[in-house]
Every structure is written in C-alpha cells, then in structure tokens.
Design a protein around this motif. Structure first.
Motif, PDB file in Angstrom:
ATOM      1  N   LYS A   1       0.818  -1.219   0.000  1.00 56.80           N
ATOM      2  CA  LYS A   1       0.000   0.000   0.000  1.00 56.80           C
ATOM      3  C   LYS A   1       0.852   1.270   0.000  1.00 56.80           C
ATOM      4  CE  LYS A   1      -1.914   1.930   3.646  1.00 56.80           C
ATOM      5  NZ  LYS A   1      -1.583   3.384   3.514  1.00 56.80           N
ATOM      6  N   THR A   2       1.607   1.459   1.087  1.00 58.63           N
ATOM      7  CA  THR A   2       2.308   2.721   1.266  1.00 58.63           C
ATOM      8  C   THR A   2       3.444   2.884   0.269  1.00 58.63           C
ATOM      9  OG1 THR A   2       1.786   2.596   3.618  1.00 58.63           O
ATOM     10  CG2 THR A   2       3.482   4.176   2.953  1.00 58.63           C
ATOM     11  N   GLY A   3       3.402   3.954  -0.491  1.00 68.36           N
ATOM     12  CA  GLY A   3       4.438   4.229  -1.477  1.00 68.36           C
ATOM     13  C   GLY A   3       4.203   3.552  -2.815  1.00 68.36           C
ATOM     14  N   THR A   4       3.196   2.682  -2.869  1.00 71.45           N
ATOM     15  CA  THR A   4       2.894   1.982  -4.119  1.00 71.45           C
ATOM     16  C   THR A   4       1.509   2.385  -4.617  1.00 71.45           C
ATOM     17  OG1 THR A   4       4.270   0.123  -3.429  1.00 71.45           O
ATOM     18  CG2 THR A   4       2.722  -0.270  -5.221  1.00 71.45           C
TER      19      THR A   4
ATOM     20  N   THR B   1      -6.652  -9.155  -7.631  1.00 71.39           N
ATOM     21  CA  THR B   1      -5.739  -8.163  -7.061  1.00 71.39           C
ATOM     22  C   THR B   1      -5.735  -8.341  -5.550  1.00 71.39           C
ATOM     23  OG1 THR B   1      -7.533  -6.528  -7.107  1.00 71.39           O
ATOM     24  CG2 THR B   1      -5.915  -6.457  -8.896  1.00 71.39           C
ATOM     25  N   LEU B   2      -4.566  -8.123  -4.964  1.00 77.18           N
ATOM     26  CA  LEU B   2      -4.367  -8.368  -3.536  1.00 77.18           C
ATOM     27  C   LEU B   2      -3.532  -7.234  -2.967  1.00 77.18           C
ATOM     28  CD1 LEU B   2      -4.317 -10.308  -1.027  1.00 77.18           C
ATOM     29  CD2 LEU B   2      -2.329 -11.393  -2.070  1.00 77.18           C
ATOM     30  N   MET B   3      -3.926  -6.733  -1.790  1.00 73.96           N
ATOM     31  CA  MET B   3      -3.140  -5.693  -1.127  1.00 73.96           C
ATOM     32  C   MET B   3      -2.564  -6.248   0.166  1.00 73.96           C
ATOM     33  SD  MET B   3      -4.160  -1.777  -0.132  1.00 73.96           S
ATOM     34  CE  MET B   3      -5.180  -2.201   1.269  1.00 73.96           C
ATOM     35  N   LEU B   4      -1.241  -6.150   0.306  1.00 80.54           N
ATOM     36  CA  LEU B   4      -0.534  -6.613   1.502  1.00 80.54           C
ATOM     37  C   LEU B   4       0.094  -5.394   2.161  1.00 80.54           C
ATOM     38  CD1 LEU B   4       1.311  -9.656  -0.115  1.00 80.54           C
ATOM     39  CD2 LEU B   4      -0.894  -9.660   1.057  1.00 80.54           C
ATOM     40  N   THR B   5      -0.243  -5.128   3.414  1.00 80.47           N
ATOM     41  CA  THR B   5       0.223  -3.909   4.046  1.00 80.47           C
ATOM     42  C   THR B   5       0.453  -4.106   5.534  1.00 80.47           C
ATOM     43  OG1 THR B   5      -0.360  -1.594   4.537  1.00 80.47           O
ATOM     44  CG2 THR B   5      -2.173  -3.155   4.342  1.00 80.47           C
ATOM     45  N   GLY B   6       1.333  -3.300   6.095  1.00 79.91           N
ATOM     46  CA  GLY B   6       1.556  -3.300   7.530  1.00 79.91           C
ATOM     47  C   GLY B   6       0.574  -2.418   8.265  1.00 79.91           C
ATOM     48  N   ASP B   7      -0.277  -1.699   7.541  1.00 85.17           N
ATOM     49  CA  ASP B   7      -1.286  -0.828   8.157  1.00 85.17           C
ATOM     50  C   ASP B   7      -2.330  -1.640   8.912  1.00 85.17           C
ATOM     51  OD1 ASP B   7      -0.012   1.285   7.111  1.00 85.17           O
ATOM     52  OD2 ASP B   7      -1.600   1.930   5.770  1.00 85.17           O
TER      53      ASP B   7
END
Length: 637
Positions: A321-324, A463-469
């Motif tokens: 997520k972040t930065g992408t 589509t898949l989102m992988l994030t530390g959020d």
C-alpha cells in the motif's frame, strides 16, 4: 565498482566462433577450402561435444531442451559436409545464450547491492573511568554492529537506523518504521517498548538495550528471507525448449522416412540440414532482447527473458500500500478550527513553527501551507519537546503545535477532533487557547485506479493488497480502488506466506520498501517501484520501475504479452517453413547445399519478425488495452 570484463573473456565460446568463422572465410577465399572445412568442422564438433555434456546431464534429470536439437543439427551438418551451416548453427546457439546473459547483466548493473543500507556501526555505551571522575560513568564507543551482545546499551542518534532489535530505555522516541511495516506515519514508542532494526530514529537521541544479535534482528532476517525466497523459485523452462523435442522428433521421423523411401542415406542428411534449429535458438532471444529494450525505453528494467514470459501470463497482482498505491508521504487534507480562527491563519502559524522541526509530519504541514500560497516566515524562541510537540513565538503570539495531550496542557478545554481511517491529527493552541487541528493522511496515487482497470483489461483476474497498516485503513483503501483481497498488519514473513498461498498464478508483487524485499523475491514476478524504492527491493525484484508511475506496472505486462506473441510468431514461422522444406527434402526435391541456403533465408525471416518486439515500427499491432476515457481522480485513504 568492478570494471566490465572484455568481450572475449566474458563470452569466450561466442567470440571464438566469430574468429573461427572469419579465419575459415579467409582460407576459403584464398583457395584453401579444404583447410577451412577441417578447421570449422573440428571446431563445430568440439562445441557439440561440449554442449553434449550439459545435454546428457539435463536428460538424466528428466529435462529435454533446445540443446538436443542444436547438438543434433551441428553433427548432422558436419557429417554431410555443410560445414558453413554447422558454424552458423554454433554462432546462432552461442550468440543467443550470450545475448540473454548480456541483457540480464546490463539490467542488473542499473541496481546496487542488497546490503547498502544495512546498519554497520553502533554507538555502544562503555564504562569510562575518566568520565567517572566527572560524574559520567559511561561514554559511547563506535563498534561494528556484529560485535553487539544481548544486554548491551546502544545510543541511537537522530536520523540513524536502529542497528539491532532492542527495548527502549529513554522515556519516549519517534520512529519511522515505514521501510519495515509500510506505514508512512511515524510511530511513538515509550520506555519498555520494543524497537526493531532498520527503523529510522526521529529528531532526538535515545538509548536502547540490545535484545537480539545482529544476525537475529529484523533487518537481517529480511535479508535472509530474500535469499531463501530467491533460492526457492522453481526453474523456468525457456520458451524454445518447449518446441525443441517435438521438432527434433518430427525431423528424425521425416529423415528416416526419406532414407527408407529412397534407400539413400544422403536424403537422411538432406532433411536434417533443413531442420537446423536456428529459428528456435535465436528467434526467441532476439524477441526477448527487443522486448527488454522496449521496456527500458518506458523506464522499466526487466532482468531476463524468463521474466517477460511470466509477465505475459500474470493472473494475480499483489500490491504493497504505502508508497505503491499511495504516495507514502502524509499530506495536509483537512483543517478543523475553533470559533473565530481562520483556516489559512491556523495553517500559516503552525507551518511557521513546524519549519524548525525534523519530524516527518512537520514537513507535511510546511508543504501544505506553501501549496495554499501562504508565506512561511522565520520566527523566534522555538522549543521542541521530544515526542510531544513544539512551542514558538510568532508575531508576539505563543503558538503550540503537537499532540492532543500536549495542547491540553495549554488549554484543558481542548477538543479532540473526529478522524477517519488513515488520518492523523496535529493540534494547535494560540496564546494558551485551543485553536484547532490539522488533519493529515496518505493520499491515493492518481494513477492507481487506472492501473487496476488496465490490469483487468490485460487479463489479470485477482488483485491483492498486503500492508503493515491496520485493518480499518487497509479495507478503506481497498474499497476506494476495488482491490479484491486485503491482508493487513503484515510483517515481511506474513507477506511471503500470503503470496505463496495464492493459487491463481503466476503472481506479481509490486512494492518499494525494505519490508517488501522478501515478498518480491518470493513472487513469480517481483516489481520494485525503483524511483523511490529501497535497494533491497530493487535487488530482489525481477522488474524495476525506474519512474514513479504506477501505469508502468500494467505496461510491463502488456510488453510481456506482445513480446511473447511476437516470439511465438517467429518460432512458428521458422518451424512452418522448415517443415515445408523437410517434406520437400524427404522426396529428394532439395539438395543439401540448396537446403542450407533456404534454411538461412528462414533464419533471417524469423529474426526480422522477432525484431518487431522493439515496438518502433508503425505497423506493429498494438493492443490498445490502456483505459483512455478514464479521468484519474485524486482520492485519499
């Protein structure tokens, strides 16, 4: 930086083939035809013997490929006296391998090593007898990170990377963990909290106790994950190898048929002459090099031809997520003011105070004021309270900017503002009175919605989102973009496991931070947003986007699809024309010398068609899959 090796040293077999071909040509032109034949034939058979060793090893492992066809063709052409055909086959075969190696090495030279950002030096506290006389029992001494032991106390200065995992000893600290967790907003840690290596310290010095050796700390574990993921990737079968064995079998069947029908072994050789595998050996590498060059013109570095093949078949795309999908830098999104306070005035005063702070959010506030056309003037008497906020005197007013608790000390009647997922509030007090709050959030990239729709048009099914959020913020972003699956609060290993669990493959992973390096290596195709990404991400990725443009992710898949389509066309053109010649040779209609000439014509046709993958010709068929009517909208997360 290492100097590039000379051509002859790097590609000795290919270079030797060129030299032998030139020598043979000179000998033939000077009337020494027999000498030329012997020199070239012996050399060609030596190459065939060399390749046979690798061929046999591959066969014993159950792998049949282009080597079988190449060795067969070289031997056959030598036996029937077509030594020029044999040297051309050797040239095509070794040249194709060299082209692939050269392109891959050139792509990698654009990158730097994985460990460039690894902490190397730590400031360890040591007992100081000299300092004891002055009341200071400890001093700091620089030492290699690898020498730190559990229980050591380390001092981390502003802006430095935390060298190893540990526990915070200082009352408070502000850390940027974005390179590890993907969360762009700095986090606050208090005494007793765990701190992880690879995080960046904020604006104040802090002390920590080491709880893990360098080899066992988070950053080093990420490096090891990258290595393990890279080594676990299954070997990829070259495109030409899939056609080599069937083509060889057909060639042998037709050659034996010709021998049986005519009773003349010469016809057997004539069929094998026109069955030389040059279109298979060279057409695909030429198309791949052309496709990689075309990608480079779009700011996309593709490290090897195998990656292009995988790009053409991508079915699932996973994103960090972040930065992408977002910009990765908080921006001023809303202003909440107390009665009697104007928005611009609140922003202006906060920015004037924050310009003296090194905090990430301070920079965002200053930029927000400048974007509103406000003048950020100098001020005096600025005092920063670690992990709380700062106080400044501006135009005779006492301005306090920081956390809610810090502002509440100035005015107990301060009001907490309501924030949504992904937002962070910075509060302001003027002359001891609550004045309002500035809301910051990480904005969605304007090109993210278009990119996801383009991917769908290219045949990407998931589509898949992988994030530390956190889960709430992650789900909010997914709804905004239409991402089909979300995994939140992920550490690097969690991301690797999530990608490994994907069933609809090949799977592409797009990321940009140190925390993305392991999952980029684990994915079938890892894509690093290299314009702002970390060294670790770029080194472990198969594709690097050199420009900060998410559209190029979809463009890379489109180029891969077009390249493979053209490579397959070139291969089938070569196979089809060769089959026609083999059938004619089976009935004795094509002499060996004429057949060799025809075969070279087929080679040229196949190569010229493969060069269409450069995409520079006006007559190149274009897919036109990118959405053209979509107007990117600025959204937020």
């Amino acid at each position: 930086m290492d100097q590039p090796r000379p051509f002859f040293v790097r590609y000795p077999v290919f270079a030797s083939t060129i030299v032998l071909a030139i020598i043979g040509g000179v000998l033939a032109l000077t009337g020494l035809e027999e000498a030329a034949r012997w020199i070239i034939s012996i050399f060609a058979l030596a190459i065939a013997a060399k390749e046979s060793v690798g061929m046999v090893r591959s066969i014993l492992k159950g792998s049949w490929g282009i080597d079988v066809l190449a060795v067969t063709a070289i031997i056959a052409t030598v036996l029937v006296g077509e030594y020029w055909a044999s040297i051309i086959i050797v040239l095509m075969f070794t040249g194709g391998e060299s082209l692939e190696d050269y392109a891959e090495s050139r792509a990698k030279r654009e990158l730097t090593s994985l460990l460039d950002n690894t902490p190397q030096i730590a400031h360890r506290e040591v007992y100081s007898s000299a300092g004891a006389e002055k009341g200071a029992l400890f001093a700091t001494k620089d030492c290699p990170v690898a020498e730190l032991n559990i229980g050591d106390v380390v001092v981390v200065k502003p802006g430095e990377l935390i060298p190893v995992d540990g526990i915070l000893l200082t009352p408070e600290a502000t850390l940027d963990e974005s390179s590890l967790t993907g969360e762009s907003i700095p986090v606050e840690r208090v005494k007793g909290d765990a701190v992880i290596s690879g995080s960046v310290n904020g604006s104040a010095v802090f002390r920590m106790e080491v709880t893990a050796l360098a080899a066992d700390s988070q950053y080093q574990r990420i490096v090891e994950l990258v290595k393990e993921a890279s080594e676990s990737k299954a070997p990829f079968v070259r495109l030409a190898d899939r056609y080599a064995v069937p083509f060889t079998i057909v060639a042998y069947v037709l050659a034996i048929t010709a021998w049986i029908l005519s009773g003349n072994p010469t016809h057997f050789a004539e069929v094998l002459v026109v069955a030389t595998p040059c279109p298979l050996i060279i057409a695909a590498p030429v198309a791949f090099i052309a496709g990689m060059s075309r990608a480079a013109r779009h700011g996309i570095i593709v490290k090897n031809g195998g990656t292009l093949e995988k790009l053409a078949r991508i079915k699932t795309v996973a994103f960090d997520k972040t930065g992408t999908l977002t910009h990765g830098q908080p921006v001023l999104s809303k202003v909440k003011t107390a009665p009697g306070i104007e928005e611009d005035e609140l922003v202006r005063l906060a920015a004037i105070a924050e310009q003296y702070s090194a905090h990430t959010l301070a920079h965002s506030i200053v930029v927000g004021a400048q974007q509103r056309g406000l003048t950020v003037e100098p001020c005096t008497d600025v005092t920063e309270t670690t992990a709380a906020g700062l106080t400044a005197t501006i135009e005779g007013k006492k301005v306090v900017v920081g956390k809610y608790s810090f502002i509440a000390e100035q005015d107990p009647n301060a009001v907490r503002v309501e924030i949504t997922a992904g937002e962070l509030a910075v509060y302001v007090a003027i002359d001891g009175k609550f004045a309002g709050a500035l809301l910051l959030r990480d904005e969605l990239r304007a090109d993210a919605p278009d990119t996801l729709q383009w991917l769908s048009a290219l045949g990407v099914r998931h589509t898949l989102m992988l994030t530390g959020d956190g889960q709430v913020t992650a789900e909010h972003v997914a709804r905004e973009l239409g991402v089909t699956n979300v995994r939140a609060e992920c550490l690097p290993l969690d991301k690797v496991r999530a990608v490994e669990a994907v069933t609809d493959r090949p799977v592409m992973m797009v990321g940009d931070g140190v925390n993305d390096a392991p999952v980029l290596a684990a994915a079938d195709v890892g894509v690093a947003m290299g314009a702002r990404g970390s060294t670790a991400a770029s080194e472990s990725a198969d594709v690097v986007i050199m420009k900060d443009d998410l559209h190029r992710v979809a463009r890379s898949i489109e180029i891969g699809q077009q390249t493979i389509r053209i490579a397959l066309q070139s291969i089938w053109i070569g196979i089809s024309l060769s089959l026609i010649l083999m059938v004619l040779a089976t009935f004795g209609l094509i002499p060996a010398v004429v057949g060799a000439g025809f075969q070279e014509v087929i080679d040229v046709i196949a190569i010229l068609n493969a060069l269409r993958a450069l995409g520079t010709s006006r007559w190149l068929v274009k897919l036109h899959l990118a959405p053209r009517s979509l107007q990117p909208q600025q959204s937020s997360v």
